[in-house]
Write an enzyme that holds these catalytic residues in place. Structure first.
Site, PDB file in Angstrom:
ATOM      1  CB  SER A 152      -0.899  -0.298   1.017  1.00 27.82           C
ATOM      2  OG  SER A 152      -1.681   1.551   1.456  1.00 27.82           O
ATOM      3  CE1 TYR A 165      -3.627  -2.038   5.232  1.00 30.45           C
ATOM      4  CE2 TYR A 165      -2.871   0.167   4.673  1.00 30.45           C
ATOM      5  CZ  TYR A 165      -3.761  -1.318   4.955  1.00 30.45           C
ATOM      6  OH  TYR A 165      -4.342  -1.723   3.215  1.00 30.45           O
TER       7      TYR A 165
HETATM    8  P1  NDP Z   1     -11.879  -6.277   0.281  1.00 28.30           P
HETATM    9  O1  NDP Z   1     -11.978  -5.974   1.824  1.00 28.30           O
HETATM   10  O2  NDP Z   1     -12.832  -5.931  -1.082  1.00 28.30           O
HETATM   11  O3  NDP Z   1     -10.929  -7.242  -0.520  1.00 28.30           O
HETATM   12  C1  NDP Z   1      -9.736  -8.513   0.882  1.00 28.30           C
HETATM   13  C2  NDP Z   1      -9.908 -10.271   0.698  1.00 28.30           C
HETATM   14  O4  NDP Z   1      -9.221 -10.351   1.519  1.00 28.30           O
HETATM   15  C3  NDP Z   1     -10.886 -10.798   0.420  1.00 28.30           C
HETATM   16  O5  NDP Z   1     -11.359 -11.686  -0.700  1.00 28.30           O
HETATM   17  C4  NDP Z   1     -11.010 -11.635   1.716  1.00 28.30           C
HETATM   18  O6  NDP Z   1     -12.010 -12.435   1.404  1.00 28.30           O
HETATM   19  C5  NDP Z   1     -10.385 -11.943   1.492  1.00 28.30           C
HETATM   20  N1  NDP Z   1      -9.544 -11.906   2.973  1.00 28.30           N
HETATM   21  C6  NDP Z   1     -10.399 -11.315   4.433  1.00 28.30           C
HETATM   22  N2  NDP Z   1      -9.732 -11.970   5.680  1.00 28.30           N
HETATM   23  C7  NDP Z   1      -9.075 -13.489   5.529  1.00 28.30           C
HETATM   24  C8  NDP Z   1      -8.641 -14.788   5.625  1.00 28.30           C
HETATM   25  N3  NDP Z   1      -8.887 -14.551   7.212  1.00 28.30           N
HETATM   26  N4  NDP Z   1      -8.478 -15.144   4.769  1.00 28.30           N
HETATM   27  C9  NDP Z   1      -8.960 -15.692   3.192  1.00 28.30           C
HETATM   28  N5  NDP Z   1      -9.156 -14.065   3.339  1.00 28.30           N
HETATM   29  C10 NDP Z   1      -9.232 -12.934   3.602  1.00 28.30           C
HETATM   30  O7  NDP Z   1     -10.115  -5.424  -0.117  1.00 28.30           O
HETATM   31  P2  NDP Z   1      -8.584  -4.646  -1.472  1.00 28.30           P
HETATM   32  O8  NDP Z   1     -10.125  -5.639  -2.336  1.00 28.30           O
HETATM   33  O9  NDP Z   1      -9.065  -3.293  -1.294  1.00 28.30           O
HETATM   34  O10 NDP Z   1      -7.882  -5.616  -0.727  1.00 28.30           O
HETATM   35  C11 NDP Z   1      -7.480  -6.735  -1.243  1.00 28.30           C
HETATM   36  C12 NDP Z   1      -5.691  -5.659  -0.249  1.00 28.30           C
HETATM   37  O11 NDP Z   1      -5.469  -4.868  -1.017  1.00 28.30           O
HETATM   38  C13 NDP Z   1      -5.488  -6.103   0.385  1.00 28.30           C
HETATM   39  O12 NDP Z   1      -4.219  -6.850   1.383  1.00 28.30           O
HETATM   40  C14 NDP Z   1      -5.192  -4.261   1.594  1.00 28.30           C
HETATM   41  O13 NDP Z   1      -4.523  -4.015   2.283  1.00 28.30           O
HETATM   42  C15 NDP Z   1      -4.508  -3.934  -0.398  1.00 28.30           C
HETATM   43  N6  NDP Z   1      -5.086  -1.888  -0.815  1.00 28.30           N
HETATM   44  C16 NDP Z   1      -5.960  -2.068  -0.514  1.00 28.30           C
HETATM   45  C17 NDP Z   1      -6.594  -0.530  -0.829  1.00 28.30           C
HETATM   46  C18 NDP Z   1      -7.703   0.458  -1.221  1.00 28.30           C
HETATM   47  O14 NDP Z   1      -7.717   1.611  -0.640  1.00 28.30           O
HETATM   48  N7  NDP Z   1      -8.540  -0.657  -0.708  1.00 28.30           N
HETATM   49  C19 NDP Z   1      -5.113   0.443  -0.925  1.00 28.30           C
HETATM   50  C20 NDP Z   1      -3.700  -0.389  -0.986  1.00 28.30           C
HETATM   51  C21 NDP Z   1      -3.678  -1.789  -0.583  1.00 28.30           C
HETATM   52  P3  NDP Z   1     -13.328 -13.270   2.449  1.00 28.30           P
HETATM   53  O15 NDP Z   1     -13.849 -11.973   3.426  1.00 28.30           O
HETATM   54  O16 NDP Z   1     -14.358 -13.906   1.513  1.00 28.30           O
HETATM   55  O17 NDP Z   1     -12.292 -14.015   2.974  1.00 28.30           O
END
Ligand code: NDP
Length: 258
Positions: A152, A165
């Site tokens: 990030s 974070y």
């Molecule tokens: P979302 O919340 O849409 O996606 C997060 C994903 O992680 C979901 O598919 C969720 O699925 C999965 N997840 C969460 N916990 C678990 C677990 N214990 N086991 C398996 N899967 C898990 O957010 P984003 O798409 O934005 O996030 C993706 C990445 O991007 C993250 O690492 C975030 O930190 C990073 N990021 C995001 C930014 C933003 O502004 N959106 C900016 C910079 C980085 P489920 O709940 O079904 O398990």
């Protein structure tokens, strides 16, 4: 049925995407499949994964849904065994599952600190460990494999209330840099993607009122990135010539100052 992926640049490749049930992971799984990769999609929400896999197949791609909590090491090892047995092993890992829970440090939100560390640091490390043997093997056989992790902009910039974070994401960027020196000589490219704000479910998990207001205000004043923007970046990294490893990409909404 789409035929574009039958001759796509990722034809013959096997990609594992964590956090594929929403946001960046979901969009990236669709993109990699559209370019010809066979994708294994991992997350906890089975129904969302099945819908995604069905959509990919309907569009002419190939997908395997694996329901797994990546903080459960046995589940991660079992997912890696399934990918090896059913798809012949991964040559691209998109290490992307993560959570962002900002809060003022004095609030002692210890559960949220631990949740972020467990998922963004510990699980990411163990997912990497579980799939590295497959990546190294594939790179030895085909000349290239990819380990791409979602860091990030928080890994670089300084934001009040985001200390835990941001520190977890600094880990992701630094971990990736170090692994590149180890795995690059084995033809495994290692990359960290550092996005600014992307409109996904990530923001909906934020409970801190100050951060919620900051996010709501920023949405009013700038156009956020879309998950597809990040998916396109992962696809770009993975389709570069095998000799080229774009090791770190910072992808910002044009109007996000920091
Ligand atoms: P979302 O919340 O849409 O996606 C997060 C994903 O992680 C979901 O598919 C969720 O699925 C999965 N997840 C969460 N916990 C678990 C677990 N214990 N086991 C398996 N899967 C898990 O957010 P984003 O798409 O934005 O996030 C993706 C990445 O991007 C993250 O690492 C975030 O930190 C990073 N990021 C995001 C930014 C933003 O502004 N959106 C900016 C910079 C980085 P489920 O709940 O079904 O398990």
């Amino acid at each position: 049925m789409s035929v574009q992926n039958s001759a796509g640049p990722l034809q013959g490749r096997v990609a594992v995407v964590t956090g594929a049930s929403s946001g960046i992971g979901e969009a990236t799984a669709e993109k990699l499949a559209a370019l010809g990769a066979h994708v294994a999609v991992l997350a906890r929400r089975a129904e969302r994964l099945e819908e995604l896999a069905a959509r990919i197949v309907k569009n002419g791609g190939r997908a395997l849904a694996i329901t797994a909590d990546v903080t459960d090491r046995a589940a991660v090892r079992s997912a890696a065994r399934r990918v090896a047995a059913e798809l012949g092993g991964a040559d691209l890992l998109f290490n992307n599952a993560g959570v962002m829970l900002p809060a003022p440090v004095e609030e002692q939100a210890t559960g949220q600190w631990q949740h972020q560390i467990d998922l963004n640091v510990t699980a990411l490390t163990h997912v990497t460990g579980a799939f590295v043997p497959q990546l190294v093997k594939a790179a030895g056989e085909r000349g290239v494999a990819d380990l791409v992790s979602t860091s990030s902009i928080a890994a670089q910039n300084i934001f009040p209330t985001f200390a835990v974070y941001s520190a977890t994401k600094a880990y992701v960027t630094h971990f990736s840099r170090h692994l590149r020196t180890e795995l690059g000589p084995k033809n495994v490219r290692v990359s960290a993607i550092e996005p600014g704000i992307v409109g996904t479910e990530l923001q909906s998990h934020v409970t801190d009122e100050g951060a919620r207001q900051w996010l709501a205000g920023s949405k009013e004043t700038m156009e956020w990135l879309t998950p597809q923007d990040v998916a396109d970046t992962v696809a770009f990294l993975a389709t570069l010539p095998p000799r080229a490893n774009l090791q770190q990409v910072t992808l910002m909404p044009t109007a996000q100052p920091a």
